[in-house]
Design an enzyme around this catalytic site. Structure first.
Site, PDB file in Angstrom:
ATOM      1  N   ASP A  40      47.301  62.967  30.995  1.00  0.00           N
ATOM      2  CA  ASP A  40      46.161  63.063  31.784  1.00  0.00           C
ATOM      3  C   ASP A  40      45.467  64.305  31.280  1.00  0.00           C
ATOM      4  OD1 ASP A  40      44.644  64.194  34.304  1.00  0.00           O
ATOM      5  OD2 ASP A  40      45.360  62.527  35.352  1.00  0.00           O
ATOM      6  N   SER A  75      42.713  62.921  25.405  1.00  0.00           N
ATOM      7  CA  SER A  75      41.913  61.815  26.019  1.00  0.00           C
ATOM      8  C   SER A  75      42.497  60.423  25.563  1.00  0.00           C
ATOM      9  CB  SER A  75      40.507  61.888  25.483  1.00  0.00           C
ATOM     10  OG  SER A  75      39.889  60.824  25.752  1.00  0.00           O
ATOM     11  N   TYR A 164      30.654  50.487  35.502  1.00  0.00           N
ATOM     12  CA  TYR A 164      32.209  50.575  36.192  1.00  0.00           C
ATOM     13  C   TYR A 164      32.602  49.109  35.971  1.00  0.00           C
ATOM     14  CZ  TYR A 164      36.353  51.523  38.797  1.00  0.00           C
ATOM     15  OH  TYR A 164      37.456  51.534  39.272  1.00  0.00           O
ATOM     16  N   LYS A 168      35.619  46.960  33.739  1.00  0.00           N
ATOM     17  CA  LYS A 168      36.628  46.754  34.475  1.00  0.00           C
ATOM     18  C   LYS A 168      36.981  45.107  34.265  1.00  0.00           C
ATOM     19  CE  LYS A 168      38.538  50.264  36.212  1.00  0.00           C
ATOM     20  NZ  LYS A 168      39.953  50.861  35.786  1.00  0.00           N
ATOM     21  N   SER A 198      42.191  57.270  46.571  1.00  0.00           N
ATOM     22  CA  SER A 198      42.329  58.180  45.317  1.00  0.00           C
ATOM     23  C   SER A 198      40.833  58.896  45.065  1.00  0.00           C
ATOM     24  CB  SER A 198      42.481  57.465  43.949  1.00  0.00           C
ATOM     25  OG  SER A 198      41.351  56.549  43.578  1.00  0.00           O
ATOM     26  N   PRO A 505      11.421  -3.185  59.680  1.00  0.00           N
ATOM     27  CA  PRO A 505      10.224  -3.299  60.493  1.00  0.00           C
ATOM     28  C   PRO A 505       9.113  -4.133  59.783  1.00  0.00           C
ATOM     29  CG  PRO A 505      10.401  -1.249  59.801  1.00  0.00           C
ATOM     30  CD  PRO A 505      11.814  -1.829  59.428  1.00  0.00           C
ATOM     31  N   GLN A 705      47.509   8.500  27.748  1.00  0.00           N
ATOM     32  CA  GLN A 705      46.505   9.209  27.841  1.00  0.00           C
ATOM     33  C   GLN A 705      45.574   9.312  26.743  1.00  0.00           C
ATOM     34  OE1 GLN A 705      47.857  13.426  27.421  1.00  0.00           O
ATOM     35  NE2 GLN A 705      46.076  14.064  28.790  1.00  0.00           N
ATOM     36  N   GLN A 723      50.056   8.156  37.806  1.00  0.00           N
ATOM     37  CA  GLN A 723      51.020   9.022  37.092  1.00  0.00           C
ATOM     38  C   GLN A 723      52.389   8.725  37.586  1.00  0.00           C
ATOM     39  OE1 GLN A 723      50.111  11.478  35.186  1.00  0.00           O
ATOM     40  NE2 GLN A 723      47.843  10.836  35.460  1.00  0.00           N
TER      41      GLN A 723
END
Length: 866
Positions: A40, A75, A164, A168, A198, A505, A705, A723
């Site tokens: 930290d 860091s 942010y 992320k 937090s 019609p 296939q 299948q």
């Protein structure tokens, strides 16, 4: 506890572990025996400042509880130093939890580059550097567990968190890739998107909510994902407040535009509902599955279309089945609607309208078109149009009609109609859409009627597609007709006919008719159709409906109620009548290119087929004479020995084979199951392929296939049911091979006979063609193509180059042919004599055309060569 998840001997790095989630992770792992590097920086929530207090406090908590931990204050941008700290203190590294983060929330238009850069450096660059430094040590050890911390803001976006959210979601992409690269070295990588109270959530969540979202509700999932027993790899999990769930990418089934057509924004917009509909969602799990529909579509070739008609989407579409019924009253009303029994004392026509007629009631055979048309109108009323057909009734005219009765109609019946879009032709400015409708007795499954309805769609052509067959069919000879019937329609004929179900019609509403440019309502084309059918029956079969076989007409012009119809007939043979119908008052041809086929003897009644629900018995396939028949015999014997397949599979399969054509029904749904030659009942799944490909598939030489994706195997109906055919792989391949070999030996004499069936006609035909081209060099310009002929029985190959005048003919093969035509030597001779047309050969599956099909429509240069 014996099943407690322990981390004894493991070393873990937890970044941002001074408080909140990181602290909870570190404490839990340490309590389970892990030695933890508590990293930290000790800065603020926005990235400012630095302090060792936070990390030291957590280390002290761990040691006070009897665990091992060391503090690190670097860091995350100095990731190598954090990793080295673990190696210096504990001599190894097993777990990396990237948790460190800060916030710089602001709306995008106020965001500075520093706001963007700092978030990127801490969340994304920092996670990269820590993980990158740990990676070689984990690979060398052959073990590792890595966890990245994402966020709902990255997955879904969140107001004021562009920076942010970017970082992320970037972590998710990084983790998914590392999961693939590390799997072989037992390095598993996962992501959590936590919701916990937090300092990072207090800016976006109310305090009472933040207080309730304890980090301790997240850490147990983290421990599971970091444990050596975990097998999860590449997963993304939302977790918080006691809730835990795994996320995956979801994609709509989407739509596919075949390659080669003019793809416009309007076409895309027209398919927007399909592009965005999640009702049939898929869940691609990797790049390969993501690319699968794209790669499959690369094999496609568009047939073209425009905003009104998408040929690729519409052609071959099968409409949902429609049920109708009729009785003697409906038949009588129809007969009156097409002018029958105008003389109520005429005993021949009275039996079309009177159910108690002494000679027996007879349905007028042209009624066979009415239930099919009514089925189509029912679908239209329910809004059930074929995909790719984007036009309304205002553009539609009934262009042509073909109706064939497989046996005389019963006086009453419950029917089931099955329709499909058979052909679509580009006529320049306009288009033709051909719908094939098969009508079955609903009780027995017996096919009763075949209808082909050709719709003329105004203004819907022009995409450069196939123009269709020549219009020069059923043309009357250059002589006076053999018979003529003249009959005046009544003024209310259209109002009477419409009671049989055609509610358009245009045939009843004067204002509606005026809007379409008609002075008054017009008569239904199918009403005139019924009149001419009556006229031919009366003239050539004494009005006995049982002799009627088929009718084909082209609707050339409109008829107004009250006008006089004149049907002219030419007898081509005892069974075929060519006809034309005119309106006397205006001398206008209203039905052209028409013919009616009649039976020369009363058709014998066929035994009614068994109901669909009955299970077919195994066919004596060995006597059918082809390799596939032998194999189906083997399959039938296998099914007989394994009746439990019916309960396991629960489907009926129809195999449609070509070259040569055959059909086989494999019933694993009813009774004891079985194999029957032919199409029996209603199939849940239909498989279409060549006889040769079927043999390759059942012998294990061809992958089903690959056949499917290569376009050699077409599956319709319940595709997933295919299948369940994997039980075929359990059949002894030696038995299949023996069956194939036996059939091959049986066929060998036939093949040899075909090859030696006599001297080839081709040399004489192509010699005559070369002479014709020399005399008439303009023929080459009319065709303008390189045509490869491949002949069978006996085999041969010829090249006709008509790309420039006068053209040339040579024996052999040549690459780059515009079209390749495959046919028997005797059929080539018939073409050259003019006794058959290319269209007739094609429809009978005796002419195969590969390449530009339009070339086959320009084979007139072969006519009358010999």
């Amino acid at each position: 506890m014996s099943n407690e998840l322990r981390f004894d001997g493991r070393v873990a790095i937890v970044t941002g572990a001074g408080q909140g989630l990181g602290r909870a992770h570190a404490l839990l792992l340490a309590s389970r025996g892990a030695r933890v590097v508590v990293n930290d920086l000790g800065g603020t929530a926005t990235g400012g400042g630095k302090s060792s207090e936070a990390a030291d406090r957590v280390v002290a908590e761990i040691k006070a509880a009897g665990g091992e931990a060391v503090a690190n204050y670097d860091s995350v941008e100095d990731g190598a130093r954090i990793v080295q700290s673990a190696l210096d203190h504990f001599k190894r590294l097993d777990i990396v939890i990237n948790n460190a983060g800060i916030l710089r929330d602001t709306t995008f238009h106020k965001m500075s580059e520093q706001d963007w850069e700092l978030i990127y450096r801490v969340h994304l660059l920092g996670a990269f550097r820590v993980t990158h430094a740990a990676w070689p040590h984990l690979r060398e050890a052959g073990y590792g567990r890595i966890l990245f911390t994402s966020s709902a803001a990255g997955i879904y976006g969140n107001f004021g968190q562009a920076n942010y959210g970017m970082a992320k979601l970037g972590l998710v992409g990084l983790a998914r890739t590392l999961a693939l690269e590390g799997a072989k070295k037992n390095i598993l990588v996962n992501v959590i998107a936590p919701i916990a109270g937090s300092r990072l959530t207090e800016t976006i969540l109310p305090k009472e909510v933040t207080d309730a979202l304890k980090p301790e509700y997240v850490s147990p999932l983290v421990a599971v994902l970091c444990h050596e027993s975990c097998e999860e790899n590449g997963g993304l999990f939302e977790v918080g407040g006691g809730f835990m769930a795994k996320l995956r990418w979801q994609r709509t089934e989407g739509t596919r535009f075949k390659l080669g057509r003019n793809l416009t924004p309007e076409l895309v917009q027209g398919q927007w509902a399909a592009i965005t509909d999640f009702e049939k969602a898929t869940f691609p799990s990797d790049v390969a599955s993501s690319m699968q529909p794209v790669m499959e579509n690369l094999e496609s070739k568009s047939r073209g279309g425009n905003e009104f008609i998408d040929v690729d989407a519409a052609l071959g579409y099968e409409f949902p089945a429609v049920s109708t019924s009729y009785d003697e009253r409906d038949l009588s009303l129809y007969a009156l609607g097409v002018g029958a029994a105008r003389d109520p004392l005429n005993p021949k026509e009275l039996r079309f309208v009177y159910e108690n007629h002494g000679d027996g009631f007879q349905p007028l055979p042209s009624y066979a078109v009415v239930p099919a048309v009514n089925a189509v109108l029912k679908l239209v009323a329910e809004g059930k149009q074929a995909p790719g057909l984007n036009y309304g009734l205002d553009r539609v005219l009934h262009g042509e009609q073909y109706t064939e009765l497989l046996r005389p109609l019963p006086p009453h019946a419950k029917l089931r109609h099955q329709g499909r879009i058979k052909d679509i032709f580009d006529k320049g400015k306009n288009a033709l859409v051909v719908t094939d409708i098969r009508t079955f007795d609903a009780a027995t499954g017996e096919e009763l009627v075949r209808n082909e309805m050709t719709i003329f769609v105004r203004g819907a052509g022009g995409w450069g597609g196939d123009r269709g067959p020549s219009s020069d069919v059923n043309v009357p000879p250059e002589r006076a007709p053999d018979a003529v019937v003249t009959e005046k329609t009544s003024d209310n004929q259209a109002l009477l006919y419409r009671l049989s179900g055609d509610w358009n019609p245009l045939h009843a509403d004067p204002e509606f008719a005026n809007a379409f440019g008609f002075p008054k309502p017009i008569l239904h084309g199918l009403c005139t159709f019924g009149h001419v059918a009556r006229h031919v029956l009366a003239t050539y079969r004494d009005s006995d409906a049982r002799y009627f076989k088929s009718i084909k007409v082209r609707f050339a012009d409109s008829v107004f109620p009250g006008e006089t119809l004149q049907t002219e007939m030419w007898k081509e043979s005892d069974s075929r009548i060519v006809l034309r119908c005119k309106v006397v008052e205006r001398n206008k041809v209203v039905i052209s290119n028409a013919a009616i086929e009649l039976h020369t003897e009363l058709p014998k009644a066929s035994a009614a087929p068994k109901a669909e629900a009955q299970a077919p018995k195994a066919a004596p396939a060995a006597s059918q004479g082809s390799a596939s028949a032998e194999v189906f015999g083997v399959i039938g014997r296998y099914v007989e020995k394994h009746p439990e397949l019916v309960a396991k599979v629960g489907n009926v399969y129809l195999f449609k084979l070509t070259s040569p054509e055959s059909a086989w029904t494999l019933d694993l749904k009813n009774g004891q199951g079985g194999v029957t030659q032919g199409a029996v009942g209603k199939a849940d799944c239909t498989l279409e392929l060549t006889d040769a490909d079927f043999m390759e598939m059942t012998s294990g030489k061809a992958d089903p296939q690959k056949l499917y994706f290569g376009g050699k195997l077409k599956i319709s109906g319940n595709v997933m049911a295919s299948q369940k055919l994997n039980f075929l792989t359990k059949i002894d391949p030696r038995e299949v091979g023996a069956a194939s070999g036996a059939a091959a030996k049986a066929e060998a004499p036939k093949a040899d006979a075909a090859k030696s069936s006599g001297p080839a006609c081709a040399p004489a035909v192509f010699k005559a063609l070369q002479e014709r081209l020399t005399k008439s060099p303009e023929l080459a310009a009319e065709v303008a193509a390189l045509v490869q002929f491949k002949l069978t029985a006996p085999e041969g190959a010829w090249v006709v180059d008509l790309r420039s005048s006068p053209g040339s003919v040579s024996e052999g093969t040549q690459a780059g042919a515009t079209a390749t035509l495959t046919l028997a030597d005797e059929d080539l001779q018939a073409l050259a004599r003019g006794t058959v047309t290319a269209r007739e050969l094609f429809q009978r599956s005796r002419l195969r055309v590969d390449g530009d099909v339009r070339v086959a429509h320009r084979l007139g240069f072969l006519k009358n060569l010999v």
